[in-house]
Design a protein around this motif. Structure first.
Motif, PDB file in Angstrom:
ATOM      1  N   TYR B 168      17.174   4.398  14.109  1.00  0.00           N
ATOM      2  CA  TYR B 168      15.786   4.005  13.852  1.00  0.00           C
ATOM      3  C   TYR B 168      15.639   2.490  13.801  1.00  0.00           C
ATOM      4  CZ  TYR B 168      11.083   4.210  11.840  1.00  0.00           C
ATOM      5  OH  TYR B 168       9.732   4.094  11.634  1.00  0.00           O
ATOM      6  N   ASP B 196      14.476   9.310  14.718  1.00  0.00           N
ATOM      7  CA  ASP B 196      13.783   8.987  15.963  1.00  0.00           C
ATOM      8  C   ASP B 196      12.601   8.056  15.685  1.00  0.00           C
ATOM      9  OD1 ASP B 196      13.310   9.038  18.682  1.00  0.00           O
ATOM     10  OD2 ASP B 196      13.447  11.220  18.817  1.00  0.00           O
ATOM     11  N   TRP B 197      12.194   7.340  16.721  1.00  0.00           N
ATOM     12  CA  TRP B 197      11.087   6.388  16.600  1.00  0.00           C
ATOM     13  C   TRP B 197       9.821   7.019  17.160  1.00  0.00           C
ATOM     14  CZ3 TRP B 197      10.657   1.659  14.327  1.00  0.00           C
ATOM     15  CH2 TRP B 197       9.489   0.948  14.589  1.00  0.00           C
ATOM     16  N   ARG B 209       9.544   8.078   9.958  1.00  0.00           N
ATOM     17  CA  ARG B 209      10.716   8.271  10.821  1.00  0.00           C
ATOM     18  C   ARG B 209      10.645   9.648  11.468  1.00  0.00           C
ATOM     19  NH1 ARG B 209      15.824   5.506   7.661  1.00  0.00           N
ATOM     20  NH2 ARG B 209      14.605   3.974   6.514  1.00  0.00           N
TER      21      ARG B 209
END
Lengths: 265, 265
Positions: B168, B196-197, B209
């Motif tokens: 991240y 994950d972004w 996030r």
């Protein structure tokens, strides 16, 4: 954009009144007022147009979409030339929907610059690749650092492609001062912009740029870096800030001038 | 933290049920349940404690505040040792109120590591300096890149101080793969975390996030970088996400396991 609540004539009058000698313009309000009309208004007031913001969004994969983006950027170059500005700022664009390929997106920007650079230079306009803060890497700009922007720009002559240095986007980066020196050495600092970093960031993180002096950025330090790198061009203050936009635009402009003198003058 | 809605016994049971062999714990829920009690619960279930999060916040200038921060970090080391974890993750801290001196803040972190590193190593605990995304540079962590984290860590032996790699925080950084190799070469990848972004970011940018697979990060690519650098340790999934926290924790854990297998397995 700092005082987007002002009409174009109000903006020009307020700049003249405040002793601000030049103004960076955004395409949307220029088009609303008329490109030729804006050029005349600004010229008659004795103001320079420091930059036009913004071209870019050059990361599309789909051919028709890419062609449209290039057309739009050529139009932006023409608009800058009409306004008498020598610099078009580029926000490169984010990842296409579903893509996770930052590297590929950055290469497509290079491909686009190869087409746009000569077109711009032929009209007396330089392209300024602006690295945006890494928090925009997915959805607005895959160019996140000055090093990445220079890696792109240096593939082309400096009178075609350089970089924009905006304190809001680079203040956190301990490698940025050396990259500013690198940019200056090849004459590629095409724009220098100030905004302060304030927290908490608002939802969507677009409209929380702080007024000069309200945040974490030492403006004189960054002005020192670009000047040590040989930069003698205009210094813009570009604030996207919901709190400033709801206030009286003339008052915000006067405050911004005072803050500039206090913190960056 | 991914499933903070679960009580400690629920969490441990859900991990066992899902076949998750280890768990990263945060100090607050551990303290609420009791440090010894948590250690027993986890050990009896056959789980390892991959990391304890978090120590840090080492940037204070005021001496009494600095002393309190060091005390608190020594306590965190003790807690990690009691839990049987070999790694304490450090979030370094932001700028003190009114300060604009990133460089000075980073030096104060180095000073603190010089005190904490030997203390931790004496208890079988390694410190992992975690670079946080540059959007946290002002208010949470002045260490924004793996390069900066390694510049700090390499002043000390690797069994005292290394780094935490969280997708991240580093996914946007084209220099991160080389820095991961640098970290691996000296045995300093002390933690590897996935998130994950996803956009748009929420207000305050703390709890957005993305679940693995929902965003811009290629998890297999980053897993490949750390493994190519010699990393064989646990892989944590650390999601701060309001949307996940309001759901059933067991369901979120099961989904996370499935996503891990699909996107990073």
């Amino acid at each position: 954009m700092t005082v987007k609540q002002l009409t174009m004539p109000e903006l020009v009058a307020a700049c003249v009144e405040s002793g601000v000698p030049g103004v960076g313009l955004w395409r949307e309000p220029v088009r609303s007022y008329g490109i030729e009309a804006t050029a005349r208004l600004v010229r008659d007031a004795g103001l320079s147009v420091t930059t036009l913001c913004r071209g870019g969004f050059l990361t599309a994969i789909e051919p028709a979409e890419r062609a449209r983006a290039l057309d739009d950027n050529r139009a932006a170059v023409d608009e800058a030339a009409t306004l008498g500005s020598d610099t078009l700022v580029l926000v490169s664009g984010g990842l296409p929907a579903g893509s996770k390929d930052l590297r590929g997106a950055r290469e497509r920007i290079a491909d686009a610059l190869a087409e746009l650079g000569p077109y711009a230079a032929g009209r007396g306009v330089r392209l300024a690749v602006e690295p945006l803060h890494p928090m925009y890497a997915a959805d607005r700009c895959v160019v996140s650092t000055l090093a990445q922007a220079l890696d792109l720009a240096e593939r082309f002559p400096a009178d075609q492609v350089g970089v924009a240095v905006d304190t809001y986007h680079v203040w956190w980066d301990d490698t940025a001062p050396a990259q500013i020196a690198r940019a200056g050495a090849s004459g590629r600092i095409h724009s220098f912009q100030l905004a302060d970093w304030t927290t908490p960031l608002p939802e969507g993180v677009l409209n929380g740029r702080g007024q000069i002096g309200d945040g974490a950025v030492d403006m004189r330090e960054w002005r020192g870096y670009v000047e040590a790198a040989g930069y003698t061009g205009p210094i813009e203050v570009e604030l996207f800030n919901d709190g400033l936009w709801v206030r009286d635009g003339r008052e915000v402009l006067a405050e911004t001038v005072a803050r500039f003198v206090e913190h960056a003058g």
